[in-house]
Design a protein around this motif. Structure first.
Motif, PDB file in Angstrom:
ATOM      1  N   GLY A   1      50.964 -30.379  46.040  1.00  0.00           N
ATOM      2  CA  GLY A   1      50.893 -29.129  46.786  1.00  0.00           C
ATOM      3  C   GLY A   1      51.091 -27.902  45.927  1.00  0.00           C
ATOM      4  O   GLY A   1      50.780 -26.785  46.369  1.00  0.00           O
ATOM      5  N   ALA A   2      51.605 -28.078  44.706  1.00  0.00           N
ATOM      6  CA  ALA A   2      51.802 -26.933  43.812  1.00  0.00           C
ATOM      7  C   ALA A   2      50.538 -26.696  42.994  1.00  0.00           C
ATOM      8  O   ALA A   2      49.869 -27.647  42.580  1.00  0.00           O
ATOM      9  CB  ALA A   2      52.987 -27.183  42.881  1.00  0.00           C
ATOM     10  N   PRO A   3      50.172 -25.444  42.760  1.00  0.00           N
ATOM     11  CA  PRO A   3      48.992 -25.162  41.929  1.00  0.00           C
ATOM     12  C   PRO A   3      49.167 -25.752  40.529  1.00  0.00           C
ATOM     13  O   PRO A   3      50.242 -25.682  39.936  1.00  0.00           O
ATOM     14  CB  PRO A   3      48.959 -23.628  41.879  1.00  0.00           C
ATOM     15  CG  PRO A   3      49.721 -23.176  43.072  1.00  0.00           C
ATOM     16  CD  PRO A   3      50.794 -24.197  43.284  1.00  0.00           C
TER      17      PRO A   3
ATOM     18  N   PHE B   1      57.114 -14.686  37.203  1.00  0.00           N
ATOM     19  CA  PHE B   1      57.936 -14.759  38.407  1.00  0.00           C
ATOM     20  C   PHE B   1      57.121 -15.193  39.621  1.00  0.00           C
ATOM     21  O   PHE B   1      57.542 -16.066  40.392  1.00  0.00           O
ATOM     22  CB  PHE B   1      58.599 -13.406  38.662  1.00  0.00           C
ATOM     23  CG  PHE B   1      59.838 -13.491  39.493  1.00  0.00           C
ATOM     24  CD1 PHE B   1      61.067 -13.711  38.899  1.00  0.00           C
ATOM     25  CD2 PHE B   1      59.783 -13.357  40.875  1.00  0.00           C
ATOM     26  CE1 PHE B   1      62.223 -13.801  39.661  1.00  0.00           C
ATOM     27  CE2 PHE B   1      60.927 -13.447  41.641  1.00  0.00           C
ATOM     28  CZ  PHE B   1      62.149 -13.669  41.040  1.00  0.00           C
ATOM     29  N   SER B   2      55.963 -14.598  39.822  1.00  0.00           N
ATOM     30  CA  SER B   2      55.140 -14.954  40.991  1.00  0.00           C
ATOM     31  C   SER B   2      54.666 -16.398  40.924  1.00  0.00           C
ATOM     32  O   SER B   2      54.543 -17.077  41.959  1.00  0.00           O
ATOM     33  CB  SER B   2      53.939 -14.017  41.088  1.00  0.00           C
ATOM     34  OG  SER B   2      54.341 -12.692  41.332  1.00  0.00           O
ATOM     35  N   ARG B   3      54.401 -16.877  39.714  1.00  0.00           N
ATOM     36  CA  ARG B   3      53.913 -18.253  39.561  1.00  0.00           C
ATOM     37  C   ARG B   3      54.967 -19.273  39.974  1.00  0.00           C
ATOM     38  O   ARG B   3      54.627 -20.388  40.391  1.00  0.00           O
ATOM     39  CB  ARG B   3      53.470 -18.479  38.118  1.00  0.00           C
ATOM     40  CG  ARG B   3      52.247 -17.660  37.712  1.00  0.00           C
ATOM     41  CD  ARG B   3      51.782 -18.012  36.311  1.00  0.00           C
ATOM     42  NE  ARG B   3      50.541 -17.323  35.963  1.00  0.00           N
ATOM     43  CZ  ARG B   3      50.469 -16.160  35.334  1.00  0.00           C
ATOM     44  NH1 ARG B   3      51.594 -15.540  34.981  1.00  0.00           N
ATOM     45  NH2 ARG B   3      49.311 -15.606  35.065  1.00  0.00           N
ATOM     46  N   MET B   4      56.237 -18.915  39.838  1.00  0.00           N
ATOM     47  CA  MET B   4      57.282 -19.835  40.292  1.00  0.00           C
ATOM     48  C   MET B   4      57.257 -19.998  41.810  1.00  0.00           C
ATOM     49  O   MET B   4      57.735 -21.011  42.341  1.00  0.00           O
ATOM     50  CB  MET B   4      58.661 -19.335  39.849  1.00  0.00           C
ATOM     51  CG  MET B   4      58.894 -19.415  38.352  1.00  0.00           C
ATOM     52  SD  MET B   4      60.637 -19.212  37.926  1.00  0.00           S
ATOM     53  CE  MET B   4      60.939 -17.552  38.542  1.00  0.00           C
ATOM     54  N   PHE B   5      56.698 -19.042  42.525  1.00  0.00           N
ATOM     55  CA  PHE B   5      56.580 -19.121  43.976  1.00  0.00           C
ATOM     56  C   PHE B   5      55.204 -19.617  44.413  1.00  0.00           C
ATOM     57  O   PHE B   5      54.873 -19.574  45.598  1.00  0.00           O
ATOM     58  CB  PHE B   5      56.861 -17.751  44.597  1.00  0.00           C
ATOM     59  CG  PHE B   5      58.303 -17.332  44.507  1.00  0.00           C
ATOM     60  CD1 PHE B   5      59.172 -17.554  45.573  1.00  0.00           C
ATOM     61  CD2 PHE B   5      58.800 -16.744  43.366  1.00  0.00           C
ATOM     62  CE1 PHE B   5      60.504 -17.169  45.484  1.00  0.00           C
ATOM     63  CE2 PHE B   5      60.123 -16.357  43.267  1.00  0.00           C
ATOM     64  CZ  PHE B   5      60.986 -16.577  44.326  1.00  0.00           C
ATOM     65  N   GLY B   6      54.400 -20.057  43.448  1.00  0.00           N
ATOM     66  CA  GLY B   6      53.104 -20.632  43.777  1.00  0.00           C
ATOM     67  C   GLY B   6      51.985 -19.637  43.932  1.00  0.00           C
ATOM     68  O   GLY B   6      50.931 -19.973  44.482  1.00  0.00           O
TER      69      GLY B   6
ATOM     70  N   LEU C   1      56.570 -23.702  48.912  1.00  0.00           N
ATOM     71  CA  LEU C   1      57.857 -24.364  48.783  1.00  0.00           C
ATOM     72  C   LEU C   1      57.841 -25.479  47.736  1.00  0.00           C
ATOM     73  O   LEU C   1      58.847 -25.709  47.053  1.00  0.00           O
ATOM     74  CB  LEU C   1      58.291 -24.915  50.146  1.00  0.00           C
ATOM     75  CG  LEU C   1      58.550 -23.858  51.227  1.00  0.00           C
ATOM     76  CD1 LEU C   1      58.970 -24.516  52.526  1.00  0.00           C
ATOM     77  CD2 LEU C   1      59.597 -22.865  50.767  1.00  0.00           C
ATOM     78  N   VAL C   2      56.718 -26.167  47.595  1.00  0.00           N
ATOM     79  CA  VAL C   2      56.630 -27.223  46.584  1.00  0.00           C
ATOM     80  C   VAL C   2      56.723 -26.618  45.189  1.00  0.00           C
ATOM     81  O   VAL C   2      57.476 -27.097  44.327  1.00  0.00           O
ATOM     82  CB  VAL C   2      55.323 -28.023  46.745  1.00  0.00           C
ATOM     83  CG1 VAL C   2      55.193 -29.071  45.629  1.00  0.00           C
ATOM     84  CG2 VAL C   2      55.279 -28.707  48.105  1.00  0.00           C
TER      85      VAL C   2
END
Length: 434
Positions: free
Chosen positions: A85-87, A13-18, A42-43
């Protein structure tokens, strides 16, 4: 398996928010969710939303050509290249490991053997659980011996190259089946693809965003959760609901092995309790309840006895669950009811130690109360258990009859030889098979 699905969703879940949870395990992942939601990348969030839309809404007709997870992986990764911008995964080690010959010493041999046995047991349990999940989804039956032998050979080979032992992976198995994998070739293709990533495709795989994989795994977790059962669980037995909640909580917050052991033990105890209650409930019945059918000749014999026979029909194996109250039930249901007590063992294939002691209690209580005990239909194995434990100390050979009708005739003859006007004819039918 619903607990595993919840774990997968919580970890991703947290990974979906970066954001990346600090530390491993479910609890750190859950504690990281509020911070990730309050400060999203956000990306990464946009990529995760696109991934979820694809894996949940991809048309079935298209899925026969391109599986939804593969489409989501490609499309969302291309979007991340256009909108950075996304990890991302980053550098992936490449190349094949070197061959290593293991060495042992007297100081390390016992430690290695202990670790090997523990890992083998845990790996076997994990693989068999995964196989059961696959069987349920594909309506097939796995070969446990083949699975475990193959896993053992693979782990032995990996050990010579510095690899760590592995087992069946529930997540990858579910993804494989959900995306159309039907034969063992799908597993081979999966292995070859991993080999290709390690050897030549690592630069491409390193550009995959974490949010893409998180979105795909959230769909996997959702597929593993038995949503239909959870919607209707409150309508079933309360004990089953409580057991499900216990296993779910242990799976999420402790580990799968603990949850499985606790679930099996609690389920077994619940089953024993239910069977014991059923046995004792039927023990309390009477001949008028119609729980046991008697022939016209037997009914005529009961009438001749003038309500001075108490009879109990044990309708299945006598388990330790009912043994504790078995003697009490017979004593209470036969109190002040006649001079003869008939115990019908025709449907009892075996007894355990506790049940044998309960039979001893019944016989000795009847002897103390001045009642004659007649036993019908007891097989040789049950009689051998009673004799071996001296549980037949209050019984004699003349108490045993091969057929119920013979025991009833003997009881009637005994009563007619020593008349007594008290009592009633009561038939208690015990035990479902346990």
């Amino acid at each position: 398996m619903s607990g595993i699905g919840c774990i997968i969703i919580a970890l991703q879940f947290s990974r979906m928010f970066g954001h990346e949870p600090e530390g491993g395990g479910t609890i750190p992942a859950l504690t990281a969710i509020p911070g990730a939601v309050m400060d999203p990348n956000l990306v990464a969030l946009g990529i995760a939303v696109v991934t979820l839309l694809i894996v949940f809404k991809w048309p079935k007709t298209w899925g026969k050509i391109v599986p939804p997870p593969l489409a989501a992986l490609v499309i969302a990764t291309l979007i991340s290249l256009v909108v950075p911008g996304a990890p991302i995964l980053g550098d992936i080690p490449t190349g094949l490991p070197s061959f290593l010959m293991p060495s042992f010493s007297q100081d390390t041999l016992l430690i290695v053997m202990e670790a090997a046995i523990i890992l083998a047991l845990l790996g076997s349990i994990d693989s068999l659980l995964t196989s059961l999940v696959a069987d349920n989804m594909t309506r097939t039956k796995h070969n446990s011996n083949r699975e475990l032998v193959g896993q053992g050979l693979g782990n032995m080979a990996a050990g010579f190259f510095g690899g760590i032992p592995g087992a069946g992976a529930t997540m990858r198995t579910v993804v494989n089946i959900r995306t159309g994998g039907q034969t063992k070739i799908s597993g081979i293709v999966h292995s070859l693809l991993l080999l290709a990533i390690v050897v030549i495709l690592a630069p491409l795989a390193s550009q995959i965003p974490h949010a893409v994989l998180a979105g795909i795994l959230v769909k996997v977790g959702y597929d593993i959760i038995d949503v239909s059962y959870l919607k209707n669980a409150h309508r079933g037995p309360r004990w089953d609901l409580a057991l499900m909640v216990l296993v779910l909580v242990l799976t999420v917050f402790v580990d799968l092995i603990t949850a499985v052991v606790a679930g099996v033990v609690m389920g077994a105890l619940a089953f024993v309790k239910q069977m014991a209650d059923a046995q004792l409930l039927r023990m309390g019945g009477s001949r008028e309840d119609g729980q046991v059918e008697y022939s016209d000749e037997e009914e005529a014999l009961f009438a001749r006895a003038h309500n001075r026979i108490t009879m109990f029909d044990f309708g299945g194996p006598l388990s330790f669950g009912a043994a504790a109250d078995l003697g009490h039930q017979v004593r209470e249901n036969s109190r002040g009811r006649g001079q003869a007590l008939i115990l019908d063992f025709s449907s009892v294939p075996f007894v355990d130690v506790s049940a044998a002691r309960a039979v001893e209690t019944i016989g000795c209580d009847a002897d103390s109360a001045g009642k004659k005990v007649f036993i019908s239909g007891m097989n040789d194995s049950v009689k051998a258990v009673l004799t071996g434990l001296s549980a037949d100390c209050c019984l004699t050979d003349e108490n045993y009859y091969s057929k119920r009708i013979d025991a009833i005739k003997a009881a009637v003859a005994y009563i007619e030889g020593s008349p007594n006007e008290g009592g009633s004819v009561e038939i208690g039918a015990s035990t479902q098979p346990s």
